[in-house]
Scaffold this motif. Sequence first.
Motif, short mmCIF file in Angstrom:
data_model
loop_
_atom_site.label_atom_id
_atom_site.label_comp_id
_atom_site.label_asym_id
_atom_site.label_seq_id
_atom_site.Cartn_x
_atom_site.Cartn_y
_atom_site.Cartn_z
N LYS A 11 -16.79 -4.91 5.20
CA LYS A 11 -16.24 -4.44 4.49
C LYS A 11 -14.77 -3.90 4.46
N ARG A 12 -14.68 -3.79 5.87
CA ARG A 12 -13.85 -3.89 6.28
C ARG A 12 -12.44 -4.51 6.77
N ALA A 13 -12.45 -5.98 6.70
CA ALA A 13 -12.55 -6.69 7.12
C ALA A 13 -12.41 -7.78 6.09
N LYS A 14 -12.97 -7.69 4.88
CA LYS A 14 -12.81 -7.51 3.52
C LYS A 14 -11.24 -7.18 2.77
N ARG A 15 -11.40 -5.66 2.81
CA ARG A 15 -10.44 -5.13 2.19
C ARG A 15 -9.15 -5.81 3.40
N PHE A 16 -9.05 -5.76 4.40
CA PHE A 16 -7.52 -6.34 5.06
C PHE A 16 -7.55 -7.94 4.55
N LEU A 17 -8.16 -8.66 3.94
CA LEU A 17 -7.82 -9.85 3.99
C LEU A 17 -7.51 -10.10 2.39
N GLU A 18 -7.53 -8.85 1.62
CA GLU A 18 -7.32 -8.67 0.11
C GLU A 18 -5.84 -7.91 0.47
N LYS A 19 -6.04 -7.66 1.24
CA LYS A 19 -4.19 -6.86 1.26
C LYS A 19 -3.41 -7.69 1.85
N ARG A 20 -3.92 -8.59 2.62
CA ARG A 20 -2.30 -10.20 2.93
C ARG A 20 -2.59 -10.98 1.66
N GLU A 21 -3.63 -10.84 0.52
CA GLU A 21 -3.29 -11.98 -0.31
C GLU A 21 -2.03 -11.21 -1.21
N PRO A 22 -1.43 -12.47 -1.56
CA PRO A 22 -0.73 -12.67 -3.16
C PRO A 22 -0.51 -12.67 -3.46
N LYS A 23 0.04 -10.92 -4.44
CA LYS A 23 0.12 -10.57 -5.46
C LYS A 23 0.93 -10.77 -6.27
N LEU A 24 1.33 -10.18 -7.85
CA LEU A 24 2.39 -10.30 -8.63
C LEU A 24 2.88 -8.97 -8.31
N ASN A 25 2.90 -8.17 -7.81
CA ASN A 25 4.38 -6.93 -7.35
C ASN A 25 3.90 -7.05 -6.15
N GLU A 26 4.09 -7.71 -5.23
CA GLU A 26 4.30 -7.53 -3.46
C GLU A 26 4.03 -6.31 -2.98
N ASN A 27 4.43 -6.02 -1.63
CA ASN A 27 3.99 -4.74 -0.90
C ASN A 27 5.83 -4.99 -0.95
N THR A 28 5.50 -3.15 -0.10
CA THR A 28 7.45 -3.13 0.39
C THR A 28 7.57 -4.51 1.69
N LYS A 29 8.71 -4.44 1.75
CA LYS A 29 9.10 -5.63 3.16
C LYS A 29 8.86 -4.36 4.05
N ASN A 30 8.12 -5.17 4.85
CA ASN A 30 8.07 -4.21 6.28
C ASN A 30 8.51 -5.44 7.91
N ALA A 31 9.39 -4.71 8.04
CA ALA A 31 10.29 -5.40 9.23
C ALA A 31 9.63 -5.16 10.86
N MET A 32 9.71 -5.45 11.28
CA MET A 32 9.52 -5.64 12.91
C MET A 32 11.26 -5.95 13.79
N LEU A 33 10.56 -5.31 14.71
CA LEU A 33 12.16 -4.73 15.75
C LEU A 33 11.29 -5.36 17.12
N ILE A 34 12.07 -5.96 18.12
CA ILE A 34 11.60 -6.39 19.16
C ILE A 34 12.41 -6.36 19.98
N LYS A 35 12.83 -5.95 21.31
CA LYS A 35 13.79 -6.16 22.50
C LYS A 35 13.55 -7.43 23.18
N GLY A 36 14.95 -8.53 23.26
CA GLY A 36 14.33 -9.47 24.40
C GLY A 36 14.06 -9.10 25.47
N GLY A 37 14.33 -10.40 26.70
CA GLY A 37 13.58 -10.08 28.14
C GLY A 37 14.45 -9.02 29.07
N ASN A 38 15.99 -9.03 28.68
CA ASN A 38 16.87 -8.80 29.08
C ASN A 38 18.41 -7.59 27.91
N ALA A 39 17.30 -6.61 27.33
CA ALA A 39 18.17 -6.13 26.64
C ALA A 39 18.46 -4.85 27.12
#
Length: 304
Positions: A11-39
Amino acid sequence: LICCYRKPKTKRAKRFLEKREPKLNENTKNAMLIKGGNANLTVTEVLKDIYAVKKPFAVLYKRKNITRPFEDQTSLEFFSKKSDCSLFLFGSHNKKRPNNLIIGRMFDYHVLDMIELGVEKFVALKDIKNSKCPEGTKPMLIFAGDVFDVNEEYRRLKSLLIDFFRGPTVPNIRLAGLEYVLHFTAVDGKIYMRSYKVLLKKSGCKIPRIELEEMGPSLDLVMRRTHLASDDLYKLSLKQPKGLKPKKKKNISHDALGTTYGRIHMQKQDLSKLQTRKMKGLKKRPAEKSAQDDGATPKKSKSA
Protein backbone atom coordinates in the motif's frame (compact mmCIF):
# COMPACT_ATOMS: atom_id res chain seq x y z
CA LEU A 1 5.38 -6.84 -26.44
CA ILE A 2 6.38 -7.27 -22.81
CA CYS A 3 5.01 -4.58 -20.51
CA CYS A 4 7.71 -3.16 -18.27
CA TYR A 5 5.18 -1.64 -15.82
CA ARG A 6 5.10 -3.39 -12.46
CA LYS A 7 2.12 -3.14 -10.16
CA PRO A 8 2.89 -2.02 -6.59
CA LYS A 9 2.96 -4.87 -4.09
CA THR A 10 2.41 -2.78 -0.94
CA LYS A 11 0.00 0.00 0.00
CA ARG A 12 2.92 2.33 0.64
CA ALA A 13 4.21 1.83 -2.91
CA LYS A 14 0.68 2.35 -4.25
CA ARG A 15 0.34 5.68 -2.38
CA PHE A 16 3.77 6.71 -3.64
CA LEU A 17 2.77 6.12 -7.28
CA GLU A 18 -0.62 7.80 -6.84
CA LYS A 19 1.12 10.87 -5.43
CA ARG A 20 3.15 11.21 -8.63
CA GLU A 21 0.28 10.66 -11.04
CA PRO A 22 -0.93 13.63 -13.12
CA LYS A 23 -3.62 15.70 -11.36
CA LEU A 24 -6.01 18.46 -12.36
CA ASN A 25 -4.54 20.68 -9.64
CA GLU A 26 -0.84 19.94 -9.48
CA ASN A 27 1.21 20.02 -6.29
CA THR A 28 3.53 22.92 -5.49
CA LYS A 29 6.65 22.68 -7.64
CA ASN A 30 9.73 21.45 -5.81
CA ALA A 31 13.27 22.56 -6.63
CA MET A 32 16.53 20.66 -6.34
CA LEU A 33 19.77 22.54 -5.60
CA ILE A 34 22.90 20.74 -6.83
CA LYS A 35 26.59 21.52 -6.39
CA GLY A 36 28.94 20.92 -9.28
CA GLY A 37 32.21 19.05 -9.02
CA ASN A 38 34.22 22.27 -8.60
CA ALA A 39 31.88 24.49 -6.60
CA ASN A 40 33.63 27.05 -4.41
CA LEU A 41 32.58 28.61 -1.10
CA THR A 42 30.60 31.47 -2.72
CA VAL A 43 28.48 29.11 -4.85
CA THR A 44 27.91 26.83 -1.85
CA GLU A 45 26.69 29.75 0.28
CA VAL A 46 24.39 30.95 -2.53
CA LEU A 47 22.79 27.51 -2.79
CA LYS A 48 22.33 27.32 0.99
CA ASP A 49 20.66 30.75 1.17
CA ILE A 50 18.32 30.08 -1.75
CA TYR A 51 17.46 26.75 -0.14
CA ALA A 52 16.58 28.63 3.07
CA VAL A 53 14.32 30.96 1.05
CA LYS A 54 12.69 28.11 -0.89
CA LYS A 55 12.09 25.69 2.02
CA PRO A 56 10.13 23.44 2.47
CA PHE A 57 9.65 23.05 -1.30
CA ALA A 58 13.30 22.30 -2.05
CA VAL A 59 15.91 19.53 -1.86
CA LEU A 60 19.57 20.40 -1.26
CA TYR A 61 22.18 17.90 -2.49
CA LYS A 62 25.28 18.35 -0.34
CA ARG A 63 27.56 16.05 -2.32
CA LYS A 64 29.35 17.31 -5.41
CA ASN A 65 28.13 16.06 -8.79
CA ILE A 66 30.50 16.17 -11.75
CA THR A 67 28.23 17.12 -14.62
CA ARG A 68 27.82 19.85 -17.25
CA PRO A 69 24.10 20.59 -17.86
CA PHE A 70 24.65 22.37 -21.20
CA GLU A 71 26.50 19.32 -22.57
CA ASP A 72 24.82 16.36 -20.84
CA GLN A 73 21.42 16.57 -19.11
CA THR A 74 20.91 12.90 -18.21
CA SER A 75 22.06 13.29 -14.59
CA LEU A 76 19.70 16.24 -14.02
CA GLU A 77 16.80 14.24 -15.46
CA PHE A 78 17.72 11.28 -13.23
CA PHE A 79 17.74 13.45 -10.08
CA SER A 80 14.49 15.11 -11.17
CA LYS A 81 12.73 11.75 -11.44
CA LYS A 82 14.25 10.49 -8.21
CA SER A 83 13.28 13.50 -6.07
CA ASP A 84 10.12 14.46 -8.02
CA CYS A 85 11.40 18.00 -8.68
CA SER A 86 10.47 20.07 -11.72
CA LEU A 87 12.86 22.97 -10.97
CA PHE A 88 16.61 22.96 -10.47
CA LEU A 89 19.51 25.27 -9.59
CA PHE A 90 23.02 24.05 -10.41
CA GLY A 91 26.10 25.80 -9.03
CA SER A 92 29.66 25.51 -10.32
CA HIS A 93 32.92 27.48 -10.55
CA ASN A 94 35.83 27.46 -13.00
CA LYS A 95 38.29 29.88 -14.56
CA LYS A 96 36.20 30.48 -17.69
CA ARG A 97 32.87 30.93 -15.84
CA PRO A 98 33.49 31.89 -12.19
CA ASN A 99 30.65 31.72 -9.63
CA ASN A 100 28.25 30.13 -12.10
CA LEU A 101 24.55 29.34 -11.53
CA ILE A 102 22.25 27.48 -13.94
CA ILE A 103 18.54 27.82 -13.23
CA GLY A 104 16.05 25.71 -15.18
CA ARG A 105 12.86 23.66 -15.18
CA MET A 106 11.64 20.29 -16.37
CA PHE A 107 8.72 19.11 -18.46
CA ASP A 108 7.86 15.41 -18.22
CA TYR A 109 11.23 14.84 -16.48
CA HIS A 110 13.15 16.36 -19.41
CA VAL A 111 14.91 19.73 -19.43
CA LEU A 112 12.57 22.35 -20.88
CA ASP A 113 14.72 25.47 -20.63
CA MET A 114 17.65 26.73 -18.56
CA ILE A 115 19.58 29.97 -18.22
CA GLU A 116 23.14 30.44 -16.99
CA LEU A 117 23.81 33.33 -14.60
CA GLY A 118 27.08 34.63 -13.22
CA VAL A 119 27.30 35.89 -9.62
CA GLU A 120 29.29 39.15 -9.51
CA LYS A 121 28.39 40.19 -5.95
CA PHE A 122 26.81 38.24 -3.11
CA VAL A 123 25.65 39.21 0.39
CA ALA A 124 24.56 36.24 2.49
CA LEU A 125 21.61 35.95 4.87
CA LYS A 126 23.91 35.80 7.88
CA ASP A 127 25.76 38.99 6.87
CA ILE A 128 22.61 41.17 7.23
CA LYS A 129 21.80 41.40 10.95
CA ASN A 130 18.04 41.87 10.70
CA SER A 131 15.03 39.75 11.63
CA LYS A 132 14.08 37.09 9.09
CA CYS A 133 10.75 35.80 7.80
CA PRO A 134 9.58 32.39 9.04
CA GLU A 135 10.16 29.31 6.90
CA GLY A 136 7.64 28.70 4.12
CA THR A 137 6.55 32.36 3.77
CA LYS A 138 5.11 33.02 0.32
CA PRO A 139 6.98 35.97 -1.28
CA MET A 140 5.63 38.87 -3.30
CA LEU A 141 7.54 39.11 -6.60
CA ILE A 142 8.36 42.48 -8.19
CA PHE A 143 10.12 42.87 -11.56
CA ALA A 144 11.52 46.25 -12.61
CA GLY A 145 12.97 47.00 -16.05
CA ASP A 146 11.53 47.22 -19.56
CA VAL A 147 13.90 44.52 -20.79
CA PHE A 148 11.80 41.88 -18.97
CA ASP A 149 8.99 42.60 -21.48
CA VAL A 150 11.05 43.40 -24.60
CA ASN A 151 13.82 40.79 -24.80
CA GLU A 152 12.77 37.14 -25.32
CA GLU A 153 15.59 35.75 -23.13
CA TYR A 154 14.76 38.11 -20.27
CA ARG A 155 11.05 37.37 -20.71
CA ARG A 156 11.78 33.65 -20.34
CA LEU A 157 14.03 34.37 -17.34
CA LYS A 158 11.16 36.29 -15.70
CA SER A 159 8.82 33.33 -16.25
CA LEU A 160 11.47 30.98 -14.84
CA LEU A 161 12.02 33.10 -11.71
CA ILE A 162 8.26 33.31 -11.10
CA ASP A 163 8.02 29.51 -11.36
CA PHE A 164 10.97 29.07 -9.01
CA PHE A 165 9.97 31.44 -6.19
CA ARG A 166 6.17 31.68 -6.37
CA GLY A 167 5.46 29.05 -3.72
CA PRO A 168 2.08 27.41 -3.08
CA THR A 169 -1.21 28.66 -4.54
CA VAL A 170 -3.39 30.09 -1.75
CA PRO A 171 -7.16 30.77 -1.91
CA ASN A 172 -7.16 33.73 0.51
CA ILE A 173 -4.69 36.44 1.52
CA ARG A 174 -4.45 38.26 4.84
CA LEU A 175 -2.64 41.56 5.37
CA ALA A 176 -0.30 40.22 8.05
CA GLY A 177 0.85 37.47 5.66
CA LEU A 178 2.30 39.99 3.18
CA GLU A 179 5.67 40.23 4.87
CA TYR A 180 8.24 39.10 2.28
CA VAL A 181 9.27 40.81 -0.99
CA LEU A 182 11.63 39.53 -3.70
CA HIS A 183 12.67 42.35 -6.05
CA PHE A 184 14.37 41.76 -9.42
CA THR A 185 15.78 44.73 -11.36
CA ALA A 186 17.24 44.41 -14.88
CA VAL A 187 19.37 47.38 -16.00
CA ASP A 188 22.58 47.77 -18.05
CA GLY A 189 22.86 44.03 -18.74
CA LYS A 190 22.71 43.03 -15.06
CA ILE A 191 20.02 41.53 -12.83
CA TYR A 192 19.86 42.70 -9.23
CA MET A 193 18.07 40.39 -6.80
CA ARG A 194 17.10 41.89 -3.43
CA SER A 195 14.90 40.52 -0.66
CA TYR A 196 13.07 42.63 1.90
CA LYS A 197 10.91 42.14 4.95
CA VAL A 198 7.70 44.21 5.06
CA LEU A 199 7.21 46.16 8.29
CA LEU A 200 3.71 47.46 9.12
CA LYS A 201 4.05 50.62 11.22
CA LYS A 202 1.40 52.77 12.88
CA SER A 203 0.14 55.62 10.71
CA GLY A 204 -2.69 57.12 12.77
CA CYS A 205 -5.39 55.66 10.50
CA LYS A 206 -6.71 52.24 9.47
CA ILE A 207 -4.15 51.77 6.68
CA PRO A 208 -0.68 51.04 8.16
CA ARG A 209 2.52 52.71 7.02
CA ILE A 210 4.72 50.26 5.11
CA GLU A 211 8.51 50.11 5.33
CA LEU A 212 10.94 47.70 3.67
CA GLU A 213 13.90 46.30 5.58
CA GLU A 214 16.60 44.42 3.65
CA MET A 215 16.79 40.84 4.82
CA GLY A 216 19.07 38.99 2.39
CA PRO A 217 20.28 37.24 0.35
CA SER A 218 21.43 39.90 -2.12
CA LEU A 219 22.75 38.94 -5.58
CA ASP A 220 24.17 40.87 -8.55
CA LEU A 221 23.81 38.60 -11.58
CA VAL A 222 24.78 38.71 -15.24
CA MET A 223 23.25 36.53 -17.95
CA ARG A 224 25.55 34.11 -19.81
CA ARG A 225 24.40 31.12 -21.89
CA THR A 226 20.78 30.15 -22.53
CA HIS A 227 19.01 26.96 -23.57
CA LEU A 228 15.40 27.82 -24.45
CA ALA A 229 12.69 25.40 -25.50
CA SER A 230 11.16 25.68 -28.98
CA ASP A 231 7.86 27.54 -29.34
CA ASP A 232 5.93 24.30 -29.99
CA LEU A 233 7.35 22.53 -26.93
CA TYR A 234 6.86 25.61 -24.75
CA LYS A 235 3.24 25.87 -25.92
CA LEU A 236 2.72 22.18 -25.16
CA SER A 237 4.06 22.63 -21.62
CA LEU A 238 1.54 25.43 -21.01
CA LYS A 239 -1.43 23.34 -22.15
CA GLN A 240 -4.11 22.92 -19.49
CA PRO A 241 -6.50 19.96 -19.12
CA LYS A 242 -10.12 20.42 -20.14
CA GLY A 243 -11.30 20.03 -16.56
CA LEU A 244 -9.62 23.31 -15.55
CA LYS A 245 -11.06 25.36 -18.42
CA PRO A 246 -14.12 27.40 -17.38
CA LYS A 247 -17.37 26.31 -19.02
CA LYS A 248 -18.89 28.83 -21.38
CA LYS A 249 -22.22 30.22 -20.12
CA LYS A 250 -24.80 30.78 -22.84
CA ASN A 251 -27.18 33.76 -23.17
CA ILE A 252 -25.19 35.90 -20.73
CA SER A 253 -23.83 39.34 -21.64
CA HIS A 254 -22.24 42.29 -19.87
CA ASP A 255 -22.56 45.99 -20.54
CA ALA A 256 -19.91 48.69 -20.23
CA LEU A 257 -20.62 49.18 -16.52
CA GLY A 258 -20.19 45.48 -15.71
CA THR A 259 -23.88 44.67 -15.23
CA THR A 260 -24.74 41.07 -16.10
CA TYR A 261 -27.74 40.37 -18.31
CA GLY A 262 -29.22 36.91 -18.85
CA ARG A 263 -31.74 35.65 -21.40
CA ILE A 264 -34.24 32.98 -20.33
CA HIS A 265 -36.28 30.96 -22.85
CA MET A 266 -39.73 29.87 -21.52
CA GLN A 267 -42.77 28.16 -23.03
CA LYS A 268 -45.95 30.11 -23.69
CA GLN A 269 -48.12 30.28 -20.57
CA ASP A 270 -51.91 29.91 -20.38
CA LEU A 271 -52.97 32.86 -18.24
CA SER A 272 -56.46 31.43 -17.69
CA LYS A 273 -54.96 28.62 -15.59
CA LEU A 274 -52.77 30.98 -13.61
CA GLN A 275 -53.23 30.52 -9.86
CA THR A 276 -54.10 33.86 -8.27
CA ARG A 277 -54.65 34.95 -4.72
CA LYS A 278 -58.17 34.08 -3.48
CA MET A 279 -59.92 37.26 -2.29
CA LYS A 280 -63.56 38.09 -1.72
CA GLY A 281 -63.38 40.95 -4.19
CA LEU A 282 -62.24 38.60 -6.95
CA LYS A 283 -65.08 36.07 -6.50
CA LYS A 284 -67.65 35.85 -9.31
CA ARG A 285 -71.13 37.28 -8.62
CA PRO A 286 -74.30 35.15 -9.05
CA ALA A 287 -75.26 37.08 -12.23
CA GLU A 288 -71.85 36.31 -13.80
CA LYS A 289 -72.18 32.63 -12.87
CA SER A 290 -75.71 32.35 -14.39
CA ALA A 291 -74.58 34.10 -17.59
CA GLN A 292 -71.68 31.70 -17.85
CA ASP A 293 -73.97 28.69 -17.26
CA ASP A 294 -76.43 29.85 -19.95
CA GLY A 295 -73.66 30.17 -22.50
CA ALA A 296 -72.32 26.67 -21.78
CA THR A 297 -73.66 23.66 -23.66
CA PRO A 298 -76.13 21.58 -21.58
CA LYS A 299 -75.06 18.09 -20.58
CA LYS A 300 -76.93 15.09 -21.98
CA SER A 301 -79.18 13.33 -19.45
CA LYS A 302 -78.79 9.66 -18.86
CA SER A 303 -81.43 7.38 -20.40
CA ALA A 304 -83.83 5.68 -18.02
